[in-house]
Motif scaffolding. Sequence first.
Motif, short mmCIF file in Angstrom:
data_model
loop_
_atom_site.label_atom_id
_atom_site.label_comp_id
_atom_site.label_asym_id
_atom_site.label_seq_id
_atom_site.Cartn_x
_atom_site.Cartn_y
_atom_site.Cartn_z
N ASP A 4 0.85 -1.19 0.00
CA ASP A 4 0.00 0.00 0.00
C ASP A 4 0.90 1.25 0.00
O ASP A 4 1.69 1.43 0.92
CB ASP A 4 -0.90 -0.02 1.23
CG ASP A 4 -1.81 1.20 1.32
OD1 ASP A 4 -1.96 1.90 0.31
OD2 ASP A 4 -2.38 1.42 2.41
N PRO A 5 0.82 2.10 -1.02
CA PRO A 5 1.71 3.25 -1.10
C PRO A 5 1.56 4.22 0.08
O PRO A 5 2.55 4.80 0.53
CB PRO A 5 1.32 3.94 -2.41
CG PRO A 5 0.37 3.06 -3.11
CD PRO A 5 -0.07 1.99 -2.17
N LEU A 6 0.35 4.41 0.57
CA LEU A 6 0.15 5.31 1.70
C LEU A 6 0.81 4.75 2.96
O LEU A 6 1.50 5.48 3.68
CB LEU A 6 -1.34 5.56 1.95
CG LEU A 6 -1.67 6.48 3.12
CD1 LEU A 6 -1.07 7.86 2.88
CD2 LEU A 6 -3.17 6.56 3.32
N ALA A 7 0.63 3.46 3.21
CA ALA A 7 1.26 2.83 4.38
C ALA A 7 2.77 2.89 4.28
O ALA A 7 3.47 3.13 5.27
CB ALA A 7 0.79 1.39 4.52
N LEU A 8 3.29 2.70 3.08
CA LEU A 8 4.74 2.77 2.86
C LEU A 8 5.27 4.17 3.16
O LEU A 8 6.28 4.32 3.86
CB LEU A 8 5.07 2.37 1.42
CG LEU A 8 6.54 2.33 1.06
CD1 LEU A 8 7.27 1.26 1.87
CD2 LEU A 8 6.71 2.08 -0.43
N LYS A 9 4.57 5.20 2.66
CA LYS A 9 5.00 6.59 2.89
C LYS A 9 4.94 6.94 4.38
O LYS A 9 5.85 7.59 4.91
CB LYS A 9 4.14 7.56 2.08
CG LYS A 9 4.41 7.52 0.61
CD LYS A 9 3.48 8.46 -0.14
CE LYS A 9 3.68 8.33 -1.63
NZ LYS A 9 2.75 9.17 -2.39
N ILE A 10 3.88 6.53 5.05
CA ILE A 10 3.74 6.84 6.47
C ILE A 10 4.81 6.14 7.29
O ILE A 10 5.44 6.74 8.18
CB ILE A 10 2.32 6.49 6.97
CG1 ILE A 10 1.31 7.45 6.35
CG2 ILE A 10 2.24 6.51 8.48
CD1 ILE A 10 -0.14 7.07 6.60
N THR A 11 5.06 4.87 6.98
CA THR A 11 6.07 4.11 7.72
C THR A 11 7.47 4.67 7.45
O THR A 11 8.29 4.77 8.37
CB THR A 11 6.01 2.62 7.35
OG1 THR A 11 4.67 2.15 7.56
CG2 THR A 11 6.96 1.80 8.19
N LEU A 12 7.73 5.05 6.22
CA LEU A 12 9.02 5.66 5.89
C LEU A 12 9.20 6.99 6.63
O LEU A 12 10.26 7.26 7.20
CB LEU A 12 9.15 5.85 4.38
CG LEU A 12 10.47 6.46 3.89
CD1 LEU A 12 11.62 5.57 4.27
CD2 LEU A 12 10.41 6.68 2.40
N GLY A 13 8.15 7.80 6.63
CA GLY A 13 8.22 9.08 7.36
C GLY A 13 8.43 8.88 8.85
O GLY A 13 9.24 9.60 9.47
N ALA A 14 7.75 7.90 9.43
CA ALA A 14 7.92 7.62 10.86
C ALA A 14 9.32 7.12 11.15
O ALA A 14 9.94 7.48 12.16
CB ALA A 14 6.88 6.60 11.32
N THR A 15 9.86 6.29 10.26
CA THR A 15 11.22 5.78 10.43
C THR A 15 12.24 6.93 10.40
O THR A 15 13.14 7.00 11.24
CB THR A 15 11.55 4.75 9.33
OG1 THR A 15 10.62 3.67 9.43
CG2 THR A 15 12.96 4.22 9.48
N ILE A 16 12.08 7.83 9.46
CA ILE A 16 13.00 8.98 9.36
C ILE A 16 12.87 9.86 10.60
O ILE A 16 13.87 10.28 11.18
CB ILE A 16 12.73 9.77 8.07
CG1 ILE A 16 13.14 8.93 6.86
CG2 ILE A 16 13.46 11.11 8.08
CD1 ILE A 16 12.69 9.49 5.53
N ALA A 17 11.64 10.14 11.03
CA ALA A 17 11.43 10.99 12.20
C ALA A 17 12.00 10.36 13.47
O ALA A 17 12.66 11.04 14.28
CB ALA A 17 9.94 11.27 12.38
N LEU A 18 11.78 9.08 13.66
CA LEU A 18 12.29 8.41 14.87
C LEU A 18 13.81 8.29 14.84
O LEU A 18 14.46 8.39 15.89
CB LEU A 18 11.64 7.04 15.02
CG LEU A 18 10.16 7.07 15.40
CD1 LEU A 18 9.56 5.68 15.35
CD2 LEU A 18 9.97 7.69 16.78
N THR A 19 14.39 8.09 13.67
CA THR A 19 15.85 8.06 13.56
C THR A 19 16.44 9.42 13.89
O THR A 19 17.44 9.52 14.61
CB THR A 19 16.27 7.60 12.15
OG1 THR A 19 15.70 6.31 11.89
CG2 THR A 19 17.77 7.53 12.02
N ALA A 20 15.83 10.49 13.39
CA ALA A 20 16.30 11.85 13.70
C ALA A 20 16.15 12.15 15.19
O ALA A 20 17.04 12.74 15.80
CB ALA A 20 15.53 12.87 12.87
N LYS A 21 15.03 11.72 15.77
CA LYS A 21 14.80 11.92 17.21
C LYS A 21 15.85 11.19 18.03
O LYS A 21 16.39 11.71 19.00
CB LYS A 21 13.40 11.45 17.57
CG LYS A 21 13.03 11.66 19.04
CD LYS A 21 12.91 10.33 19.71
CE LYS A 21 12.37 10.54 21.12
NZ LYS A 21 12.82 9.51 22.03
#
Length: 108
Positions: A4-21
Motif C-alpha cells: 500500500d503506497p500510503l502505508a509505505l510513505k507513512i512508515t518511511l516518514g515515521a522511520t525517518i522521524a524516529l531516527t532523527a529523534k
Amino acid sequence: MAVDPLALKITLGATIALTAKFFATTCIQGGTRFKTGTRPPEDSKLSLAQTMGKGVTQNYGLGSGTSSSIAEKYRLEEARWLRIVQNDLENLPLGLVAAWVGVLCTAM
C-alpha cells in the motif's frame, strides 16, 4: 501483491522521524556527559569539552568532583537523558521492525 503506497510513505516518514529523534537525544545526552566529567580523559581534546565541559576534568566521573548544587543539577540532567536514550534503545528497534513487518505483510 503490492505494498500500500500510503502505508509505505507513512512508515518511511515515521522511520525517518524516529531516527532523527534518536540522533538528537543521543547528541544531547553526550553533551550532558561533558558537563559532569563522565567522558574518557582523551575526550578533553574535543571541541565540545572546550565549550560544554569547560573547566570540568573528564575522568569517567570517578575523580574528586565538586558537590555543589550546580554539579548535582548536571548529574541529574545526565541521568535523565541517559534514561531517555536507554528507553529509545529498548523500544525504537522493535517498534520499527513491527511497523515494517506490518507494511510488508499487508502486501501478501
